[in-house]
Motif scaffolding. Structure first.
Motif, mmCIF file in Angstrom:
data_model
loop_
_atom_site.group_PDB
_atom_site.id
_atom_site.type_symbol
_atom_site.label_atom_id
_atom_site.label_comp_id
_atom_site.label_asym_id
_atom_site.label_seq_id
_atom_site.Cartn_x
_atom_site.Cartn_y
_atom_site.Cartn_z
ATOM 1 N N UNK A 1 0.844 -1.170 0.000
ATOM 2 C CA UNK A 1 0.000 0.000 0.000
ATOM 3 C C UNK A 1 0.893 1.237 0.000
ATOM 4 N N UNK A 2 0.508 2.223 -0.779
ATOM 5 C CA UNK A 2 1.241 3.489 -0.858
ATOM 6 C C UNK A 2 0.436 4.577 -0.155
ATOM 7 N N UNK A 3 1.148 5.491 0.462
ATOM 8 C CA UNK A 3 0.495 6.609 1.139
ATOM 9 C C UNK A 3 0.851 7.909 0.449
ATOM 10 N N UNK A 4 -0.114 8.769 0.312
ATOM 11 C CA UNK A 4 0.121 10.132 -0.150
ATOM 12 C C UNK A 4 -0.385 11.052 0.951
ATOM 13 N N UNK A 5 0.400 12.060 1.260
ATOM 14 C CA UNK A 5 0.092 12.950 2.374
ATOM 15 C C UNK A 5 -0.381 14.297 1.831
ATOM 16 N N UNK A 6 -1.508 14.846 2.341
ATOM 17 C CA UNK A 6 -1.924 16.175 1.902
ATOM 18 C C UNK A 6 -0.984 17.245 2.466
ATOM 19 N N UNK A 7 -0.542 18.136 1.604
ATOM 20 C CA UNK A 7 0.371 19.203 2.003
ATOM 21 C C UNK A 7 -0.025 20.480 1.287
ATOM 22 N N UNK A 8 0.272 21.622 1.912
ATOM 23 C CA UNK A 8 -0.053 22.908 1.307
ATOM 24 C C UNK A 8 1.180 23.473 0.617
#
Length: 64
Positions: A1-8
């Motif tokens: 599983x891959x994770x993507x992190x929300x960032x501004x």
């Protein structure tokens, strides 16, 4: 599983953005998303901005 992190996105220079995640700033490539603007939220995975998203608070509200 891959994770993507929300960032501004806090700044952009050429195809490289500085993004902030919980007060930590990192660089992310905008090669896949040239339309991103400062202030946008993006999902970051492996140093690349992969997708423009709503603000994290709106995402959480939709799940509740």
């Amino acid at each position: 599983m891959c994770l993507a992190i929300p960032a501004q996105v806090v700044s952009i220079e050429d195809q490289l953005a500085v993004v902030e995640i919980h007060g930590v700033r990192r660089q992310a490539s905008l090669m896949l998303l040239p339309e991103v603007k400062v202030g946008d939220f993006v999902l970051v995975h492996a140093g690349f901005a992969m997708q423009v998203v709503d603000t994290p608070h709106q995402i959480i509200r939709r799940r509740v």
